[in-house]
Design a protein around this motif. Structure first.
Motif, PDB file in Angstrom:
ATOM      1  N   GLY A  38      -4.820  52.827  22.809  1.00 29.61           N
ATOM      2  CA  GLY A  38      -3.599  52.096  22.903  1.00 29.61           C
ATOM      3  C   GLY A  38      -2.369  52.788  23.270  1.00 29.61           C
ATOM      4  O   GLY A  38      -2.120  53.916  23.657  1.00 29.61           O
ATOM      5  N   ALA A  39      -1.386  52.177  22.643  1.00 35.52           N
ATOM      6  CA  ALA A  39       0.066  52.730  23.206  1.00 35.52           C
ATOM      7  C   ALA A  39       0.650  53.946  22.257  1.00 35.52           C
ATOM      8  O   ALA A  39       1.348  53.869  21.624  1.00 35.52           O
ATOM      9  CB  ALA A  39       1.216  51.703  23.291  1.00 35.52           C
ATOM     10  N   ASP A  40      -0.214  54.821  22.203  1.00 37.38           N
ATOM     11  CA  ASP A  40      -0.036  55.827  21.018  1.00 37.38           C
ATOM     12  C   ASP A  40       0.648  57.079  21.726  1.00 37.38           C
ATOM     13  O   ASP A  40       0.745  57.103  22.885  1.00 37.38           O
ATOM     14  CB  ASP A  40      -1.313  56.533  20.439  1.00 37.38           C
ATOM     15  CG  ASP A  40      -1.779  55.463  19.587  1.00 37.38           C
ATOM     16  OD1 ASP A  40      -3.135  55.887  19.233  1.00 37.38           O
ATOM     17  OD2 ASP A  40      -1.565  54.771  19.042  1.00 37.38           O
ATOM     18  N   MET A  41       1.428  57.923  20.955  1.00 37.64           N
ATOM     19  CA  MET A  41       2.254  58.870  21.430  1.00 37.64           C
ATOM     20  C   MET A  41       1.507  60.138  21.113  1.00 37.64           C
ATOM     21  O   MET A  41       0.908  60.326  20.020  1.00 37.64           O
ATOM     22  CB  MET A  41       3.634  58.960  20.870  1.00 37.64           C
ATOM     23  CG  MET A  41       4.423  57.891  21.550  1.00 37.64           C
ATOM     24  SD  MET A  41       6.032  57.965  21.007  1.00 37.64           S
ATOM     25  CE  MET A  41       5.811  57.478  19.174  1.00 37.64           C
ATOM     26  N   TYR A  42       1.615  61.341  22.067  1.00 39.82           N
ATOM     27  CA  TYR A  42       0.965  62.471  21.906  1.00 39.82           C
ATOM     28  C   TYR A  42       1.873  63.530  22.453  1.00 39.82           C
ATOM     29  O   TYR A  42       2.733  63.315  23.295  1.00 39.82           O
ATOM     30  CB  TYR A  42      -0.325  62.403  22.712  1.00 39.82           C
ATOM     31  CG  TYR A  42      -1.408  61.518  22.247  1.00 39.82           C
ATOM     32  CD1 TYR A  42      -2.315  61.761  21.477  1.00 39.82           C
ATOM     33  CD2 TYR A  42      -1.201  60.348  22.758  1.00 39.82           C
ATOM     34  CE1 TYR A  42      -3.183  60.504  20.928  1.00 39.82           C
ATOM     35  CE2 TYR A  42      -2.249  59.249  22.659  1.00 39.82           C
ATOM     36  CZ  TYR A  42      -3.086  59.597  21.516  1.00 39.82           C
ATOM     37  OH  TYR A  42      -4.008  58.536  21.217  1.00 39.82           O
ATOM     38  N   TYR A  43       1.665  64.749  21.880  1.00 36.79           N
ATOM     39  CA  TYR A  43       2.661  65.717  22.099  1.00 36.79           C
ATOM     40  C   TYR A  43       1.972  66.987  22.371  1.00 36.79           C
ATOM     41  O   TYR A  43       0.853  67.211  21.759  1.00 36.79           O
ATOM     42  CB  TYR A  43       3.482  65.965  20.532  1.00 36.79           C
ATOM     43  CG  TYR A  43       4.213  64.778  20.197  1.00 36.79           C
ATOM     44  CD1 TYR A  43       5.558  64.547  20.644  1.00 36.79           C
ATOM     45  CD2 TYR A  43       3.618  63.694  19.318  1.00 36.79           C
ATOM     46  CE1 TYR A  43       6.143  63.577  20.294  1.00 36.79           C
ATOM     47  CE2 TYR A  43       4.267  62.745  18.942  1.00 36.79           C
ATOM     48  CZ  TYR A  43       5.601  62.290  19.498  1.00 36.79           C
ATOM     49  OH  TYR A  43       6.250  61.302  18.974  1.00 36.79           O
ATOM     50  N   SER A  44       2.618  67.693  23.247  1.00 36.21           N
ATOM     51  CA  SER A  44       2.298  69.035  23.667  1.00 36.21           C
ATOM     52  C   SER A  44       2.429  70.312  22.558  1.00 36.21           C
ATOM     53  O   SER A  44       3.250  69.584  21.450  1.00 36.21           O
ATOM     54  CB  SER A  44       2.711  69.546  24.850  1.00 36.21           C
ATOM     55  OG  SER A  44       4.081  69.846  24.755  1.00 36.21           O
ATOM     56  N   THR A  45       1.933  71.498  22.784  1.00 35.33           N
ATOM     57  CA  THR A  45       2.397  72.300  21.848  1.00 35.33           C
ATOM     58  C   THR A  45       3.825  72.584  22.207  1.00 35.33           C
ATOM     59  O   THR A  45       4.156  72.375  23.085  1.00 35.33           O
ATOM     60  CB  THR A  45       1.608  73.631  21.833  1.00 35.33           C
ATOM     61  OG1 THR A  45       1.508  74.170  23.137  1.00 35.33           O
ATOM     62  CG2 THR A  45       0.072  73.488  21.482  1.00 35.33           C
ATOM     63  N   SER A  46       4.663  73.563  21.283  1.00 35.74           N
ATOM     64  CA  SER A  46       5.952  73.935  21.770  1.00 35.74           C
ATOM     65  C   SER A  46       6.017  75.180  22.653  1.00 35.74           C
ATOM     66  O   SER A  46       5.178  75.914  22.706  1.00 35.74           O
ATOM     67  CB  SER A  46       6.698  74.467  20.331  1.00 35.74           C
ATOM     68  OG  SER A  46       7.927  74.932  20.659  1.00 35.74           O
ATOM     69  N   PHE A  47       6.935  74.992  23.642  1.00 35.53           N
ATOM     70  CA  PHE A  47       7.213  76.123  24.218  1.00 35.53           C
ATOM     71  C   PHE A  47       8.510  76.435  24.686  1.00 35.53           C
ATOM     72  O   PHE A  47       9.612  75.589  24.366  1.00 35.53           O
ATOM     73  CB  PHE A  47       6.610  75.550  25.998  1.00 35.53           C
ATOM     74  CG  PHE A  47       7.358  74.604  26.658  1.00 35.53           C
ATOM     75  CD1 PHE A  47       8.266  74.757  27.678  1.00 35.53           C
ATOM     76  CD2 PHE A  47       6.986  73.359  26.144  1.00 35.53           C
ATOM     77  CE1 PHE A  47       8.925  73.787  28.233  1.00 35.53           C
ATOM     78  CE2 PHE A  47       7.709  72.404  26.914  1.00 35.53           C
ATOM     79  CZ  PHE A  47       8.599  72.493  27.803  1.00 35.53           C
ATOM     80  N   ALA A  48       8.797  77.753  24.994  1.00 34.41           N
ATOM     81  CA  ALA A  48      10.237  78.141  24.835  1.00 34.41           C
ATOM     82  C   ALA A  48      10.677  78.361  26.347  1.00 34.41           C
ATOM     83  O   ALA A  48      10.034  78.762  27.379  1.00 34.41           O
ATOM     84  CB  ALA A  48      10.388  79.680  24.389  1.00 34.41           C
TER      85      ALA A  48
END
Length: 304
Positions: A38-48
């Motif tokens: 469904g309409a879940d949110m997903y996040y990448s790793t942090s980048f500079a």
């Protein structure tokens, strides 16, 4: 000589002079697994990038006005961003793995705390269509490129930004004739020329280690370090390599905010070195090439 013709590539946004600015890429293998939730949110790793930390946020099913989309956002990931605003100029990408015609969106936003910027989206049915190249073997690739970012002090009255536009938008045309191009072992720098109240130069990289097998061309601002950290100069410019035989010139155009931290912008792969040396093309005659710059200063952007 035949009448001039120009081959333009408006999708090429350019990059900072002397640096590679490849975008951050985020590959998801097994997209159907998260899409089915469904309409879940997903996040990448942090980048500079540009002195700050960032993340990508993905909404696998974004619903707007009864339609479903895949939505991509940029987030600032600095813990101390609650006490300041960060202004960023950036691009978001949804990569087409088959046709190299990526979906992208470019703009600017202010970030604070965990707020996100604008959305780069694509209709879910198009995203899932195997012919689109956006989802291949259940694998997709997203990305972001931070072009410029800086912190802005905030107070009770908020941040004030003003863009002062110029009335005279007559372009300044500068022509640079360069001899013994292939013999150079370092970047070539043109003389200074004035446009819009500022001085500019062209940098040329002829098949150097920095940009191997390519002819790189950039516009740089002279004495950009003297600009205030709160001031940026908004410029519309084109760089053109003249075809001295056929008049089929190679011309790239871009708009960019020059600042004390970002003094130059252009194209590392303006033209392949093989194509530049092709005698039938007329770009390099008797080891001499001609580069023409057209520069218009649109205005000055100031943070108060």
């Amino acid at each position: 000589m035949a009448s001039p013709k120009y081959i333009s590539y408006p999708k090429k946004g350019g990059e900072e002079a002397g640096k590679r600015t490849d975008p951050f890429r985020w590959m998801i293998d097994g997209f159907s697994t998260i899409a089915n939730r469904g309409a879940d949110m997903y996040y990448s790793t942090s980048f500079a990038a540009c002195g700050f930390n960032w993340k990508l946020q993905l909404e696998s099913v974004l619903e707007e006005d009864g339609e479903k989309y895949v939505g991509l956002y940029l987030l600032n990931d600095d813990a101390d961003s609650k006490s300041s605003e960060i202004k960023a100029i950036y691009k978001l990408f949804i990569f087409d793995q088959l046709h190299a015609e990526h979906i992208q969106k470019e703009g600017e936003d202010y970030f604070h705390s965990k707020s996100h910027g604008f959305c780069c989206k694509v209709a879910l049915n198009k995203f899932n269509n195997p012919k689109s190249g956006l989802l291949v073997n259940d694998r997709c690739v997203f990305g972001a490129q931070i072009l410029e970012a800086f912190a802005c002090k905030s107070d009770k009255e908020g941040i004030h930004e003003s863009l002062s536009l110029k009335k005279d938008l007559t372009p300044r045309i500068y022509t640079w004739v360069i001899k013994d191009v292939s013999k150079s072992k370092d970047k070539l720098i043109s003389g200074a020329f004035a446009a819009g109240g500022y001085n500019w130069r062209i940098w040329l990289y002829p098949n150097l280690a920095t940009f191997k097998d390519s002819l790189g061309v950039f516009l740089t601002m002279d004495n950009a370090a003297s600009l205030s950290s709160k001031t940026s100069v908004y410029v519309d410019f084109s760089l053109c390599l003249l075809d001295q035989h056929n008049g089929n010139h190679r011309k790239l155009t871009v708009k960019y905010l020059f600042s004390s931290k970002s003094v130059g912008w252009g194209f590392s792969k303006f033209l392949s070195w093989k194509e530049a040396q092709d005698p039938s093309r007329g770009f390099l005659c008797n080891d001499t090439c001609i580069v023409e710059a057209s520069v218009v200063v649109l205005g000055v952007d100031t943070i108060h």
